[in-house]
Structure formats: structure tokens, C-alpha cells
Enzyme design. Structure first.
Site: not given
Length: 475
Positions: A262-264, A295
Site C-alpha cells: 500500500g506504499d513503497d 505498488s
């Protein structure tokens, strides 16, 4: 306590470059004993990692029904097995089942092993998550000022820790945390699924991590770290569920990992503004290889934005990414100080990206108003080569700092297939560098050196962490 008969468990552990001390020790809980296996380091030097003592979490009263709280059992297991740290170390086996527990701390010379059908479930009772101090290089919690909730699996000032299994699962059950974070119902920063701090000789391998409350794997102020063969799965979107975040760490090897984030997918960090500058511990000598990443809202590999202690000597190669916002992203701003230098990336295959290369010196996002706006970061020596990308909105968005341009940028042998977009393929300002064999043609600040130019550099030496090998222990 009576021992139980179980089928043999064979699993792969890391050959490390330290020697486990094998001696005799008495203990209140009966532990299964077996002969330690030798592990061979390159060059013929023999070292031992297999533990002298083994117990199951069931020996401490745990019940794997997914409902019963096993917090006391995990705490009792760790308290007991910590006695063996100076006498051959210990392994805690988590058998098949669903094992609900609150957060627990690890110990030195220790292996946590999960059976392939084992799931460790993080308690959703926030009362089981005590508040701990913020990280000194951040000065406050990452989400909110003040302290932070403890991490689910935590350790500090440890030596020789292995978290492994036969692809068992650690489930953070993070949905309740995500909703409370989005609704601004939390008073403290969320903890991470695994955080090991001020520690040395760490192995995390052959496991699946799902539904983390926030970051999944966070080694911080630590050294000699290997993360190998892990799968990390986060719902999209889920807030700040980064995959692997080495933070002020040295000698790190990340390899053969699959991450949906949900991010890097991977974010390398080293502290935040004046707190990171004061703490002064860089992230350095980091290898990333054979990574597969999805991502949609962030980067495959991010450097920063918290990089005030410095980031240097990062080597990434053989990367596959699908449906990700950016391939490599450098994030910083005035006030950060620190540096990002000697970054080498090669052999990336990217499919459906917003940006292939993204750098910004205007990220902002400061912990408080005490930062020094004159603390200017230095970005130098960034090399990207052998990249193929398809269905891309923009090849590069490279924006340095007017008073401190990003320098030493090299991009070679790159082919970007643009999607139907009205955006220009490149957007550049306040950068200096060169390019060769790049399509579409880069901006004027990256002049083409011609097809006969040397490719961008990639180190040929091996780092010490490259010399660490795997072998097997049987229980």
C-alpha cells in the site's frame, strides 16, 4: 513438562559469520536436543547456527484455534528460551494452527520458526499494545507527535536473531488500525509488524507477512541483515504499509522477495530532519536483488524521505515491477540535511508505471518547526542502467534543489514505451548528469554522450554481507 512426538521439521537457516557458543545448561522446561549442523562460509571457515535447544509454543500452553489469546504463552516461551542465549541458543517452533497473541519481544541467539500451516495472528485488542518511546532519529512518532504503540514482533540490543519458517504466515490483522488511522482515532503512532533495533546479525526468511498495521519489516540502527524469500501482501490501499524499510542500517541484503504494498515496496531511511542529523547514523552497503513489486500508489524502491543521517552505497538489480507509481524515487527537501550518494540500479523490467525515475528536492513533510531550512541535502552519484519499461506515463520527473542541484546522475541503456499521454516524457530542473542510449531522448540537463559512451557504473566488488550462505538444520 512432557515432550510431545512431532514429525520432523526441516528448514533452511542462514550461515552467519558469528559463532554460536555450544555449552550445557539446565532449564525448568524440557527442550528437545539435537546435534548442531556445521555451516560453511565461503573460504572454508566453519561456523555454527543450528540451535542447541528447541521448544514448541504448545509447551507453554498455547492453543492454535485462532480465538484463544496466547500472549502469556509467547511471553513465557521467550522468558524461558532467553536462558539459552549463552548455551547454544534456542528455537521456538510455531506448529500448524492459528495462534492469536499480543506483541512479544525476541531474544539473542534465537530462531523463531513457523510451520508452513502456522499463522501468528496479532491481537486486535489495543490494550495489549503498550506505548513505547519514539525513535531517537525521528524525535516523535511517524504518524503523530509523542510515543508510539509497540511493534508486534520486537527486539532491541540483540545478536544473532533468525525469523524463518516453511512459508508460514505472520498476520498483523491491520484493518482496525487502518480505519482508526484514517478516522484520526489514534493517539499514538502505529507500531510495525517486525522491528529489530540496535541489533546485529539478523535473518528474516521464508515467511509470508500480511495485513501489517503499518510498515512490515523495519530493521533500525542495526547491521548485518538478510531478508530473503519473503512474501509481503498488503491491501491496496492500506496506509503506509511499506514492505521492507532498512533505517540507519549497514550491510543489508534483500533478495528473492515478492511484495504487494500500500506504499513503497522498499524504502531506505536514516532519520528525520534535525533528529536524524543529530543521531547521525547512515544507511549504507545495501544490496537489493531479484525483487518483484506491485505498488500502485508509491515506489518500487524509495530513498527517503527521512534520510537526514545519509544513504550511501545502495546496489539494486534484477527488479520486476507491475502497476507501480514509480520505479526508483528519491525524496528529500531543504531541512533534511544528510545525503543520498552512490546509488546503483540496473536490470529493471517495469510494466505500467506513472514515472520510471522520480527525484524531488521539494518533498517537505517536517516533524516540527524546529528544522533548519539551511540544512541542505546532497544528492550525488545516481546511476541507472539496463531498464525496460512499458505503458509509462512519464519517463522521468527529476526536480533537484535550486541552491543544491542533484549531481552525478547517469542513465544508460534505457527504453521506455510511453502510453498515450499528453505529458512530456521528461521533466527536469536543477540536476546535472549524462545519458546514453536512452529512449525517449532525455531532457537537455542529461546530454546524450553517444552510443560509444561507457555504460553507467555498477560496483564489481562484493560486500561482506554477500559472503553469508544458507544451510539446513533438522528438528
Amino acid at each position: 513438562m512432557a515432550s510431545r512426538t512431532r514429525s520432523s521439521i526441516r528448514f533452511t537457516v542462514l550461515l552467519v559469520i558469528w559463532m554460536a557458543v555450544i555449552t550445557q545448561s539446565m532449564a525448568p522446561v524440557e527442550c528437545r536436543r539435537r546435534k548442531a549442523h556445521d555451516h560453511v562460509r565461503r573460504g572454508g571457515e566453519k561456523k555454527t547456527i543450528c540451535r542447541a535447544h528447541t521448544a514448541s509454543v504448545e509447551d507453554f500452553g498455547a492453543v492454535g484455534d485462532g480465538v484463544t489469546s496466547n500472549t502469556k504463552a509467547f511471553h513465557a516461551a521467550m522468558a524461558n528460551l532467553s536462558q539459552y542465549s549463552a548455551s547454544g541458543g534456542a528455537t521456538l517452533v510455531v506448529p500448524a494452527g492459528r495462534w492469536l497473541t499480543g506483541p512479544f519481544n525476541l531474544t539473542s541467539h534465537f530462531t523463531l520458526f513457523l510451520h508452513r500451516d502456522a499463522v501468528i495472528l496479532a491481537s486486535q485488542d489495543l490494550n495489549e499494545w503498550p506505548i513505547i518511546d519514539p525513535l531517537p532519529s525521528y524525535g516523535r512518532g511517524r504518524d503523530l507527535p509523542g510515543g508510539r504503540y509497540t511493534n508486534f514482533i520486537h527486539g532491541s540490543n540483540l545478536t544473532d536473531v533468525v525469523i524463518t519458517g516453511d512459508n508460514g504466515t505472520i498476520d498483523g490483522q491491520g484493518e482496525i488500525w487502518w480505519q482508526k488511522f484514517k478516522n484520526k482515532e489514534l493517539n499514538y503512532t502505529r507500531g510495525y509488524l517486525v522491528e529489530l533495533m540496535f541489533s546485529d546479525q539478523i535473518v528474516i526468511s521464508n515467511l509470508t507477512f500480511v495485513n501489517s498495521t503499518s510498515w512490515n519489516i523495519h530493521p533500525v540502527y542495526s547491521s548485518n541483515i538478510i531478508v530473503s524469500g519473503v512474501t509481503i501482501l498488503a491491501k491496496i490501499p492500506s496506509p503506509n504499509t511499506d514492505g521492507i524499510n532498512p533505517d540507519s542500517c549497514s550491510n543489508v541484503r534483500i533478495e528473492d522477495c515478492y511484495i504487494v504494498s500500500g506504499d513503497d515496496c522498499i524504502a531506505i531511511k536514516s532519520g528525520w530532519d534535525e533528529y536524524g542529523i543529530s543521531f547521525g547514523m547512515p544507511s549504507q552497503h545495501i544490496i537489493i536483488r531479484r525483487l518483484t513489486c506491485i505498488s500502485p500508489t508509491s515506489a518500487v524502491i524509495a530513498l527517503g524521505s527521512e534520510m537526514s543521517g545519509g544513504i550511501q552505497d545502495v546496489r539494486a538489480e534484477d527488479i520486476i515491477a507491475i502497476n507501480s507509481e514509480s520505479g526508483v524515487r528519491i525524496k528529500t527537501s531543504p531541512g533534511r540535511g544528510g545525503f543520498v550518494k552512490d546509488i546503483f540500479v540496473r536490470r529493471m523490467n517495469l510494466y505500467t508505471m506513472k514515472w520510471v525515475f522520480w527525484m524531488t528536492g521539494h518533498y517537505g513533510d517536517h516533524p516540527d518547526d524546529k528544522f533548519d531550512p539551511k540544512a541542505t541535502p546532497v544528492i550525488n552519484g545516481i546511476s541507472y542502467s539496463d531498464v525496460v519499461a512499458e505503458n509509462v506515463t512519464m519517463a522521468g520527473n527529476l526536480l533537484g534543489i535550486e541552491a543544491a542541484p542533484f549531481t552525478g546522475i547517469c542513465i544508460s541503456n534505457v527504453t521506455v514505451d510511453m502510453s498515450k499521454s499528453k505529458k512530456l516524457p521528461w521533466n527536469c530542473s536543477d540536476i546535472q548528469g549524462v545519458s546514453s542510449s536512452v529512449s525517449p531522448t532525455p531532457c537537455a540537463l542529461l546530454p546524450d554522450q553517444g552510443s560509444s559512451a561507457k555504460p553507467c557504473p555498477f560496483p564489481t566488488d562484493e560486500l561482506p554481507i554477500d559472503y553469508v550462505e544458507f544451510n539446513e538444520c533438522s528438528y
